[in-house]
Design a protein around this motif. Structure first.
Motif, PDB file in Angstrom:
ATOM      1  N   SER A 129       0.831  -1.209   0.000  1.00  0.00           N
ATOM      2  CA  SER A 129       0.000   0.000   0.000  1.00  0.00           C
ATOM      3  C   SER A 129       0.859   1.250   0.000  1.00  0.00           C
ATOM      4  O   SER A 129       0.601   2.205  -0.739  1.00  0.00           O
ATOM      5  CB  SER A 129      -0.932   0.007   1.220  1.00  0.00           C
ATOM      6  N   SER A 130       1.907   1.241   0.828  1.00  0.00           N
ATOM      7  CA  SER A 130       2.821   2.395   0.880  1.00  0.00           C
ATOM      8  C   SER A 130       3.518   2.594  -0.456  1.00  0.00           C
ATOM      9  O   SER A 130       3.702   3.724  -0.917  1.00  0.00           O
ATOM     10  CB  SER A 130       3.863   2.190   1.985  1.00  0.00           C
ATOM     11  N   TYR A 131       3.910   1.477  -1.084  1.00  0.00           N
ATOM     12  CA  TYR A 131       4.586   1.593  -2.378  1.00  0.00           C
ATOM     13  C   TYR A 131       3.650   2.155  -3.453  1.00  0.00           C
ATOM     14  O   TYR A 131       4.050   3.000  -4.257  1.00  0.00           O
ATOM     15  CB  TYR A 131       5.143   0.243  -2.823  1.00  0.00           C
ATOM     16  N   LEU A 132       2.408   1.691  -3.472  1.00  0.00           N
ATOM     17  CA  LEU A 132       1.462   2.189  -4.475  1.00  0.00           C
ATOM     18  C   LEU A 132       1.218   3.688  -4.307  1.00  0.00           C
ATOM     19  O   LEU A 132       1.028   4.409  -5.297  1.00  0.00           O
ATOM     20  CB  LEU A 132       0.135   1.421  -4.377  1.00  0.00           C
ATOM     21  N   ASP A 133       1.239   4.158  -3.055  1.00  0.00           N
ATOM     22  CA  ASP A 133       1.093   5.599  -2.813  1.00  0.00           C
ATOM     23  C   ASP A 133       2.303   6.371  -3.322  1.00  0.00           C
ATOM     24  O   ASP A 133       2.175   7.505  -3.811  1.00  0.00           O
ATOM     25  CB  ASP A 133       0.908   5.874  -1.317  1.00  0.00           C
ATOM     26  N   ALA A 134       3.508   5.752  -3.201  1.00  0.00           N
ATOM     27  CA  ALA A 134       4.749   6.431  -3.589  1.00  0.00           C
ATOM     28  C   ALA A 134       5.152   6.150  -5.030  1.00  0.00           C
ATOM     29  O   ALA A 134       6.078   6.782  -5.549  1.00  0.00           O
ATOM     30  CB  ALA A 134       5.879   6.001  -2.655  1.00  0.00           C
ATOM     31  N   ARG A 135       4.477   5.188  -5.662  1.00  0.00           N
ATOM     32  CA  ARG A 135       4.819   4.771  -7.021  1.00  0.00           C
ATOM     33  C   ARG A 135       4.764   5.961  -7.976  1.00  0.00           C
ATOM     34  O   ARG A 135       3.846   6.776  -7.924  1.00  0.00           O
ATOM     35  CB  ARG A 135       3.835   3.691  -7.467  1.00  0.00           C
ATOM     36  N   PRO A 136       5.773   6.094  -8.869  1.00  0.00           N
ATOM     37  CA  PRO A 136       5.811   7.232  -9.810  1.00  0.00           C
ATOM     38  C   PRO A 136       4.506   7.350 -10.605  1.00  0.00           C
ATOM     39  O   PRO A 136       3.849   6.353 -10.913  1.00  0.00           O
ATOM     40  CB  PRO A 136       6.985   6.893 -10.726  1.00  0.00           C
ATOM     41  N   LYS A 137       4.144   8.575 -10.907  1.00  0.00           N
ATOM     42  CA  LYS A 137       2.905   8.821 -11.657  1.00  0.00           C
ATOM     43  C   LYS A 137       3.155   8.915 -13.164  1.00  0.00           C
ATOM     44  O   LYS A 137       2.298   8.562 -13.963  1.00  0.00           O
ATOM     45  CB  LYS A 137       2.250  10.111 -11.151  1.00  0.00           C
ATOM     46  N   LYS A 138       4.326   9.411 -13.557  1.00  0.00           N
ATOM     47  CA  LYS A 138       4.646   9.521 -14.978  1.00  0.00           C
ATOM     48  C   LYS A 138       5.371   8.258 -15.431  1.00  0.00           C
ATOM     49  O   LYS A 138       6.558   8.060 -15.162  1.00  0.00           O
ATOM     50  CB  LYS A 138       5.520  10.744 -15.230  1.00  0.00           C
ATOM     51  N   ILE A 139       4.637   7.396 -16.126  1.00  0.00           N
ATOM     52  CA  ILE A 139       5.154   6.083 -16.525  1.00  0.00           C
ATOM     53  C   ILE A 139       4.913   5.894 -18.018  1.00  0.00           C
ATOM     54  O   ILE A 139       3.817   6.209 -18.512  1.00  0.00           O
ATOM     55  CB  ILE A 139       4.437   4.959 -15.748  1.00  0.00           C
ATOM     56  N   PRO A 140       5.918   5.409 -18.767  1.00  0.00           N
ATOM     57  CA  PRO A 140       5.699   5.141 -20.199  1.00  0.00           C
ATOM     58  C   PRO A 140       4.478   4.250 -20.405  1.00  0.00           C
ATOM     59  O   PRO A 140       4.215   3.343 -19.602  1.00  0.00           O
ATOM     60  CB  PRO A 140       6.991   4.429 -20.621  1.00  0.00           C
ATOM     61  N   LYS A 141       3.745   4.479 -21.472  1.00  0.00           N
ATOM     62  CA  LYS A 141       2.481   3.785 -21.724  1.00  0.00           C
ATOM     63  C   LYS A 141       2.607   2.275 -21.632  1.00  0.00           C
ATOM     64  O   LYS A 141       1.757   1.588 -21.037  1.00  0.00           O
ATOM     65  CB  LYS A 141       1.942   4.195 -23.096  1.00  0.00           C
ATOM     66  N   GLU A 142       3.691   1.715 -22.227  1.00  0.00           N
ATOM     67  CA  GLU A 142       3.834   0.258 -22.278  1.00  0.00           C
ATOM     68  C   GLU A 142       4.182  -0.355 -20.919  1.00  0.00           C
ATOM     69  O   GLU A 142       4.193  -1.579 -20.761  1.00  0.00           O
ATOM     70  CB  GLU A 142       4.893  -0.143 -23.310  1.00  0.00           C
ATOM     71  N   HIS A 143       4.477   0.493 -19.907  1.00  0.00           N
ATOM     72  CA  HIS A 143       4.840  -0.020 -18.585  1.00  0.00           C
ATOM     73  C   HIS A 143       3.864   0.421 -17.501  1.00  0.00           C
ATOM     74  O   HIS A 143       4.111   0.178 -16.316  1.00  0.00           O
ATOM     75  CB  HIS A 143       6.252   0.452 -18.214  1.00  0.00           C
ATOM     76  N   GLN A 144       2.772   1.041 -17.893  1.00  0.00           N
ATOM     77  CA  GLN A 144       1.840   1.592 -16.912  1.00  0.00           C
ATOM     78  C   GLN A 144       1.215   0.540 -16.011  1.00  0.00           C
ATOM     79  O   GLN A 144       0.849   0.821 -14.878  1.00  0.00           O
ATOM     80  CB  GLN A 144       0.740   2.385 -17.629  1.00  0.00           C
ATOM     81  N   HIS A 145       1.081  -0.687 -16.502  1.00  0.00           N
ATOM     82  CA  HIS A 145       0.440  -1.735 -15.700  1.00  0.00           C
ATOM     83  C   HIS A 145       1.415  -2.483 -14.801  1.00  0.00           C
ATOM     84  O   HIS A 145       0.985  -3.234 -13.922  1.00  0.00           O
ATOM     85  CB  HIS A 145      -0.274  -2.728 -16.617  1.00  0.00           C
ATOM     86  N   ALA A 146       2.720  -2.300 -15.008  1.00  0.00           N
ATOM     87  CA  ALA A 146       3.719  -3.004 -14.195  1.00  0.00           C
ATOM     88  C   ALA A 146       3.621  -2.561 -12.741  1.00  0.00           C
ATOM     89  O   ALA A 146       3.565  -1.366 -12.445  1.00  0.00           O
ATOM     90  CB  ALA A 146       5.115  -2.731 -14.741  1.00  0.00           C
ATOM     91  N   LEU A 147       3.609  -3.532 -11.827  1.00  0.00           N
ATOM     92  CA  LEU A 147       3.524  -3.177 -10.405  1.00  0.00           C
ATOM     93  C   LEU A 147       4.827  -2.558  -9.920  1.00  0.00           C
ATOM     94  O   LEU A 147       4.836  -1.452  -9.394  1.00  0.00           O
ATOM     95  CB  LEU A 147       3.187  -4.420  -9.569  1.00  0.00           C
ATOM     96  N   PHE A 148       5.939  -3.270 -10.131  1.00  0.00           N
ATOM     97  CA  PHE A 148       7.218  -2.758  -9.650  1.00  0.00           C
ATOM     98  C   PHE A 148       8.016  -2.144 -10.794  1.00  0.00           C
ATOM     99  O   PHE A 148       8.194  -2.758 -11.849  1.00  0.00           O
ATOM    100  CB  PHE A 148       8.022  -3.877  -8.979  1.00  0.00           C
ATOM    101  N   LEU A 149       8.480  -0.918 -10.557  1.00  0.00           N
ATOM    102  CA  LEU A 149       9.190  -0.155 -11.576  1.00  0.00           C
ATOM    103  C   LEU A 149      10.625   0.089 -11.154  1.00  0.00           C
ATOM    104  O   LEU A 149      10.947   0.131  -9.959  1.00  0.00           O
ATOM    105  CB  LEU A 149       8.498   1.197 -11.792  1.00  0.00           C
ATOM    106  N   ASN A 150      11.509   0.258 -12.147  1.00  0.00           N
ATOM    107  CA  ASN A 150      12.891   0.587 -11.835  1.00  0.00           C
ATOM    108  C   ASN A 150      13.069   2.108 -11.755  1.00  0.00           C
ATOM    109  O   ASN A 150      12.093   2.876 -11.812  1.00  0.00           O
ATOM    110  CB  ASN A 150      13.846  -0.028 -12.867  1.00  0.00           C
ATOM    111  N   ARG A 151      14.304   2.538 -11.642  1.00  0.00           N
ATOM    112  CA  ARG A 151      14.609   3.962 -11.493  1.00  0.00           C
ATOM    113  C   ARG A 151      14.123   4.781 -12.690  1.00  0.00           C
ATOM    114  O   ARG A 151      13.821   5.971 -12.550  1.00  0.00           O
ATOM    115  CB  ARG A 151      16.125   4.118 -11.299  1.00  0.00           C
ATOM    116  N   ASP A 152      14.033   4.144 -13.856  1.00  0.00           N
ATOM    117  CA  ASP A 152      13.598   4.845 -15.061  1.00  0.00           C
ATOM    118  C   ASP A 152      12.096   4.726 -15.308  1.00  0.00           C
ATOM    119  O   ASP A 152      11.595   5.076 -16.376  1.00  0.00           O
ATOM    120  CB  ASP A 152      14.351   4.295 -16.282  1.00  0.00           C
ATOM    121  N   HIS A 153      11.397   4.194 -14.317  1.00  0.00           N
ATOM    122  CA  HIS A 153       9.933   4.067 -14.378  1.00  0.00           C
ATOM    123  C   HIS A 153       9.459   3.072 -15.426  1.00  0.00           C
ATOM    124  O   HIS A 153       8.368   3.215 -15.988  1.00  0.00           O
ATOM    125  CB  HIS A 153       9.265   5.444 -14.606  1.00  0.00           C
TER     126      HIS A 153
END
Length: 379
Positions: free
Chosen positions: A266-290
């Motif tokens: 829950s904490s991660y989803l709140d902190a998860r980056p908002k600007k994400i490339p379209k093809e990666h928007q559904h990925a739960l865990f993102l790297n430094r480049d989103h």
């Protein structure tokens, strides 16, 4: 020696002497195995022998992928023991079969190679001996080329010899103790202490890493399963959070998540980056480049905190996501979980794979009873 995919540096296919279905199997293998086979061909080893090596290596690599192992260096004697137990009960072999199919538009008949699996009973002693020889030769090759630090086949043989000699020392699987788990989780906070002034510091990475580690420890996910999680894979509810996991053989299983992991995600989803490339928007865990996190990045995350926690590497044999999966299973059994439940949680098709954790718990119990000798010694 740096093992790159063959397509990146080989203009002429070194496997052209092999039959087409065998070549297709070769190209399913990682770069290290392809280089090994290419060198065998260059040394003019019998093509029949090379073909058998291809089948043996594919059998091992297919098992590794199903267990969430994405790097040859992650193969250890514990995994090999599990692999040979799997073979003892019969196994699936991958082959390629040529089919003639008509193009639905033009009607033209075209060749198509289709991957098929068929069940084989445990091979005779000669076949088993050949597999042992194949894997010993392959890991010795990697050792000579500094791709690994130890031949896991040799380690497995040492463990077997030790067991035959009556030694009580614990063998596989390797896992963290409860206290090591606490130290490991504490290492995440420790790593990020006083890093606010670091230009590369991103607070969401600390929150993400905690969620990833807790998922491994509390759900026993394979690294491939974790990387493939999407935001819609998880249904967050404090009383009953579930994960929909696509596992071995593309089989779905549902895992329940405890409150500690619920809070971390829950904490991660709140902190998860908002600007994400379209093809990666559904990925739960993102790297430094989103973008969707990779296996390699997850391996580095796991190892980073092991170093900070100063966990004894001789006891965990270089911590990896797979060792955290071992930890999850072993701690469940130590706390009285039914082995069938553990089998379902891990997504094991064969219960013999799960049984290795029972043996580990039994050895822990034996060691605990033996330790009482010191308390009641009359000497």
């Amino acid at each position: 020696m740096n093992f790159e995919p063959f397509s990146s540096f080989v203009k002429k296919d070194p496997f052209q002497q092999l039959d087409e279905p065998v070549r297709l199997l070769v190209h399913k293998l990682p770069g290290e195995a392809q280089q090994y086979l290419a060198d065998l061909i260059a040394e003019e080893l019998s093509l029949l022998t090379v073909k058998n090596y291809v089948y043996d290596l594919n059998l091992l690599w297919d098992f590794c992928k199903n267990e969430g192992i994405g790097d040859i260096a992650e193969i250890d004697h514990a995994l090999l023991k599990s692999f040979f137990q799997y073979l003892a009960n019969g196994y699936e072999r991958i082959v390629y079969t040529k089919l003639m199919k008509a193009d639905p538009k033009t009607g033209e008949i075209k060749e198509q190679w289709v991957e098929k699996r068929y069940f084989r009973k445990n091979s005779l002693a000669g076949g088993q001996a050949r597999k042992v020889s194949t894997y010993n030769s392959f890991f010795d090759y990697l050792l000579r080329n500094n791709a690994i630090s130890v031949n896991p086949m040799k380690e497995l043989e040492k463990k077997k010899a030790s067991k035959r000699g009556g030694s009580k020392q614990q063998s596989e699987p390797m896992f963290l103790t409860y206290q090591e788990c606490l130290d490991y989780l504490a290492a995440i906070n420790k790593y990020y202490e006083n890093r606010e002034e670091d230009k590369r510091f991103k607070s969401e990475l600390e929150i993400r890493d905690r969620a990833i580690i807790l998922l491994f420890l509390n759900s026993g996910l394979r690294v491939s399963e974790l990387c493939s999680l999407n935001t819609e894979s998880i249904r967050l509810h404090r009383e009953n959070t579930t994960l929909s996991v696509l596992g071995k053989g593309k089989k779905n299983r549902t895992l329940h998540v405890n409150e500690q992991t619920f809070l971390a995600i829950s904490s991660y989803l709140d902190a998860r980056p908002k600007k994400i490339p379209k093809e990666h928007q559904h990925a739960l865990f993102l790297n430094r480049d989103h973008t969707r996190i990779s296996r390699k990045a997850v391996y580095e995350i796991v190892k980073k905190y092991a170093r900070v926690a100063n966990i004894d590497e001789t006891s965990v044999s270089k911590l990896s996501p797979h060792k955290l999966r071992h930890t999850f299973a072993t701690l469940l059994l130590q706390n009285g979980a039914n082995i069938k439940v553990v089998q379902e949680l891990l997504g094991h098709e064969n219960i013999s794979t799960t049984n290795i954790y029972v043996h580990a718990v039994d050895r822990e119990k034996e060691a605990a009873i033996s330790s009482l000798n010191r308390l009641f010694s009359t000497e």
